[in-house]
Scaffold this active site. Structure first.
Site, PDB file in Angstrom:
ATOM      1  N   LYS A 155       0.852  -1.203   0.000  1.00 41.72           N
ATOM      2  CA  LYS A 155       0.000   0.000   0.000  1.00 41.72           C
ATOM      3  C   LYS A 155       0.877   1.239   0.000  1.00 41.72           C
ATOM      4  CE  LYS A 155       0.860   1.702   4.235  1.00 41.72           C
ATOM      5  NZ  LYS A 155       1.406   3.051   4.498  1.00 41.72           N
ATOM      6  N   PRO A 179       9.407  -4.267  -0.370  1.00 43.23           N
ATOM      7  CA  PRO A 179      10.535  -3.865   0.479  1.00 43.23           C
ATOM      8  C   PRO A 179      10.167  -3.885   1.958  1.00 43.23           C
ATOM      9  CG  PRO A 179      10.414  -2.454  -1.446  1.00 43.23           C
ATOM     10  CD  PRO A 179       9.176  -3.312  -1.473  1.00 43.23           C
ATOM     11  N   VAL A 180      11.123  -4.276   2.786  1.00 40.96           N
ATOM     12  CA  VAL A 180      10.902  -4.424   4.225  1.00 40.96           C
ATOM     13  C   VAL A 180      11.185  -3.104   4.944  1.00 40.96           C
ATOM     14  CG1 VAL A 180      11.692  -5.653   6.299  1.00 40.96           C
ATOM     15  CG2 VAL A 180      11.477  -6.868   4.115  1.00 40.96           C
ATOM     16  N   ALA A 190       0.377  -6.586   5.287  1.00 44.21           N
ATOM     17  CA  ALA A 190      -0.251  -7.246   4.137  1.00 44.21           C
ATOM     18  C   ALA A 190      -0.085  -8.758   4.234  1.00 44.21           C
ATOM     19  CB  ALA A 190       0.359  -6.729   2.846  1.00 44.21           C
ATOM     20  N   ASP A 214      -2.617  -1.467  10.503  1.00 45.74           N
ATOM     21  CA  ASP A 214      -2.795  -1.487   9.052  1.00 45.74           C
ATOM     22  C   ASP A 214      -3.413  -2.781   8.538  1.00 45.74           C
ATOM     23  OD1 ASP A 214      -1.857   1.048   8.508  1.00 45.74           O
ATOM     24  OD2 ASP A 214       0.195   0.417   8.086  1.00 45.74           O
TER      25      ASP A 214
END
Length: 293
Positions: free
Chosen positions: A11, A95-96, A105, A137
């Site tokens: 996101k 990407p972390v 997610a 989230d």
């Protein structure tokens, strides 16, 4: 063997405002969230052993109880007294520690997968109510698409889709502590609030220009001065034709919105050539439609 494959969508924040702080330390936010076609892939299998096994394609990804996938699976196994276990193969592409909600997610996908594999028959709303126990989230990552997020991020209102565009996502080789960013934001005396209501109206009108001219993230006040590379990436994207560019979440990832794929590809090459970012993707918005892959 019961098996399911899921896509955990990244996101971005089209708008991020902080409106207050609760007594428990959580910050109150108003955000416009947008899912991307950039995703992690989870392959989930039911196993007879009563345990949770996680394998990841990247060596630094934790596979124990600290992984949000593990926590999501454990939450439903305990609540519904599921005797079998679950095996999860994670192919990580988001990407972390990037402001793209990759971990959230993954947790959301794990909840959806558990619901389907074990026929729990939980509704989307019921899954979202459980997801907030894992992270603010996670409920949005279950809903996906375009949404207004309020409260600590758990109050969600579905919005009309972002008009089609191309999105360049670039993460520099740095990590940012979300907790640290919010602590330093509290030290600020005041800031200009993004026009979240105006952005919602622009989405209702189907105006990409109305959205891009209102892009705003109050957390840039803290992160950009500490990490000038973020401003450098934004500048490169704008110089190469972006309608707008912004840091997502607490950073350090920057995204740019382009009307044409060719423009996004040119900007991608320019950012890569500058050496400012290590992970760069050209992608599109994801909406909850059958035609959307």
């Amino acid at each position: 063997m019961q098996k399911i494959v899921l896509k955990a969508r990244a996101k971005i924040n089209l708008g991020l405002d902080v409106t207050g702080k609760r007594e428990d330390g959580y910050h109150l936010v108003r955000m416009v969230m947008q899912s991307l076609k950039l995703y992690d892939r989870l392959e989930m299998c039911v196993i007879p052993e009563p345990e949770i096994r996680i394998r990841a394609n990247l060596p630094f990804i934790p596979t124990d109880q600290t992984n949000l996938i593990w926590r999501a699976a454990d939450l439903l196994r305990r609540e519904f007294r599921i005797e079998e276990g679950i095996s999860v193969d994670l192919n990580k592409r988001i990407p972390v520690a990037a402001g793209l909600a990759g971990g959230s997610a993954d947790a959301a996908a794990a909840l959806v997968g558990m619901n389907r594999l074990f026929h729990l028959r939980l509704s989307g709303e019921e899954l979202m109510n459980r997801g907030v126990k894992i992270g603010a989230d996670v409920p949005y990552c279950i809903m996906r698409g375009t949404a207004l997020s309020e409260g600590i991020g758990e109050k969600l209102t579905e919005l009309p889709p972002l008009p089609h565009c191309w999105i360049l996502v670039a993460k520099p080789g740095i990590s940012v502590s979300t907790k640290g960013v919010y602590i330093r934001l509290d030290e600020q005396k005041g800031w200009e609030h993004p026009d979240i209501d105006g952005m919602v109206r622009a989405l209702e009108e189907g105006s990409l220009e109305g959205v891009t001219e209102r892009l705003g993230n109050v957390l840039e006040l803290v992160t950009v001065p500490e990490y000038p590379v973020i401003a450098k990436i934004k500048q490169t994207m704008m110089e190469k034709g972006a309608e707008g560019a912004l840091m997502s979440g607490s950073g350090p990832t920057v995204y740019g919105i382009f009307r044409e794929e060719a423009q996004a590809r040119i900007a991608c090459s320019a950012v890569r050539k500058s050496g400012a970012a290590r992970q760069i993707y050209v992608t599109e918005p994801f909406q909850n439609r059958r035609t959307d892959a």
